[in-house]
Design an enzyme around this catalytic site. Structure first.
Site, PDB file in Angstrom:
ATOM      1  N   SER A  37       0.860  -1.169   0.000  1.00  0.00           N
ATOM      2  CA  SER A  37       0.000   0.000   0.000  1.00  0.00           C
ATOM      3  C   SER A  37       0.898   1.221   0.000  1.00  0.00           C
ATOM      4  CB  SER A  37      -0.880   0.012   1.248  1.00  0.00           C
ATOM      5  OG  SER A  37      -0.061   0.199   2.385  1.00  0.00           O
ATOM      6  N   LYS A  38       0.249   2.367  -0.062  1.00  0.00           N
ATOM      7  CA  LYS A  38       1.024   3.596  -0.024  1.00  0.00           C
ATOM      8  C   LYS A  38       1.858   3.643   1.263  1.00  0.00           C
ATOM      9  CE  LYS A  38      -0.929   7.478   0.628  1.00  0.00           C
ATOM     10  NZ  LYS A  38      -1.646   8.751   0.678  1.00  0.00           N
ATOM     11  N   GLN A  39       1.236   3.147   2.369  1.00  0.00           N
ATOM     12  CA  GLN A  39       1.925   3.201   3.665  1.00  0.00           C
ATOM     13  C   GLN A  39       3.194   2.350   3.663  1.00  0.00           C
ATOM     14  OE1 GLN A  39      -1.475   2.828   3.457  1.00  0.00           O
ATOM     15  NE2 GLN A  39      -1.779   4.970   4.004  1.00  0.00           N
TER      16      GLN A  39
END
Ligand code: GLU
Length: 305
Positions: free
Chosen positions: A240-242
């Site tokens: 994910s972006k995280q």
């Protein structure tokens, strides 16, 4: 022909960043399942959580889908245009006594001895379910749940059972900041778009009983569900972006698409990675094998050939 089942699938990205390998896998799985069954495939932009939207991300996602050769049916449905429909659904639940106003702050919920919910956060202990405490005003709106077993059979993950009251508690439909919650928006839109089949990442498996409960409360049909394994990094975190998953590069569409097919258990001929995109899609449509997909919730990318 009257009574003939119509397959309608969808891909519903949130524009919180660019498309990455994990979201490509979900797009490929739902697209090929829909086309293999002669179905339609819709794209819905889940931009309901406006503070999380990244400027330009939605257009970037659509451009990447096009560059990868996806062809969706009809116009994209933007959740940011659907507030009236969500408000109407919420009002119906309130009028029916199924949803109620809640005054609790996050801190009050944390201080009330509530236990962890099944997918993070805290299970709501029900403080406001019999009316607001004197002098308090509603900040959010919640849906009443019960503690009966709610089960569904996922086409890939098998039987999933939750007891909503102990697993999540009465859950939020409209947040204190006035925004509609994903759970409400997705239930309203899956019904609005007459989705028959939801094929998406297994990170959403734990949300599905809440969505089925909402469908029942609103008198909606329940689609079939198939939750695909999600791609994780070596530490087991979902891409994910995280976790800083790299954005997909259109120039690498062919080889990346082949990797996504392999990730979904398809036996892709090695030479296909160098073939033109149209040839890869032709192979995928002709050979798509749902049964070959791994019945797992997550697969670390490092284990791929
Ligand atoms: N918008 C959600 C996400 O990007 C997916 C919702 C769904 O497929 O139901 O995680």
């Amino acid at each position: 022909m009257a009574g003939e089942a119509t397959y309608r699938g969808r891909f519903a990205p949130s524009p919180t960043g660019p498309l990455h390998f994990g979201s490509l896998v979900a797009a490929v799985g739902s697209y090929l399942d829909a086309r293999a069954q002669g179905g339609e495939w819709l794209v819905r932009m889940e931009d309901v959580d406006t503070p999380r939207n990244v400027p330009g991300a939605a257009d970037g996602i659509l451009a990447t889908l096009e560059a990868y050769g996806f062809e969706w049916d009809g116009p994209v449905l933007w959740q940011s245009t659907r507030f009236a429909a969500y408000a109407e659904a919420l009002q119906r639940l309130i009028d029916g006594g199924l949803a109620y106003g809640c005054a609790c702050s996050r801190k009050e919920i944390a201080d009330s001895g509530s236990h962890p919910a099944i997918d993070g956060g805290l299970a709501y202990p029900g403080t406001c379910r019999n009316g607001l405490p004197a002098g308090r005003v509603a900040r959010a709106w919640r849906l009443r749940v019960n503690d009966e077993a709610l089960a569904f059979v996922d086409r890939l993950q098998g039987t999933v059972t939750q007891h909503l009251q102990s697993d999540v508690g009465d859950f939020v439909l409209r947040r204190a900041d006035g925004l509609f919650a994903y759970q409400l928006a997705v239930a309203v839109d899956d019904e609005f778009q007459a989705i028959s089949d939801v094929v998406r990442g297994a990170d959403l498996l734990a949300s599905t009983p809440r969505q089925i409960w909402l469908q029942r409360c609103l008198g909606y049909a329940t689609p079939r569900y198939a939750h695909l394994p999600v791609a994780s990094n070596a530490a087991g975190e979902k891409l994910s972006k995280q976790t800083l998953a790299p954005a997909l590069t259109p120039g690498q569409a062919g080889p990346t698409l082949v990797r996504a097919l392999a990730f979904l258990g398809q036996t892709v001929p090695a030479e296909l990675a160098q073939a033109p995109l149209a040839e890869i899609w032709a192979w995928a449509h002709a050979h798509w094998d749902f049964a070959a997909m791994p019945r797992r919730k997550s697969i670390p990318l490092a284990t791929l050939p």
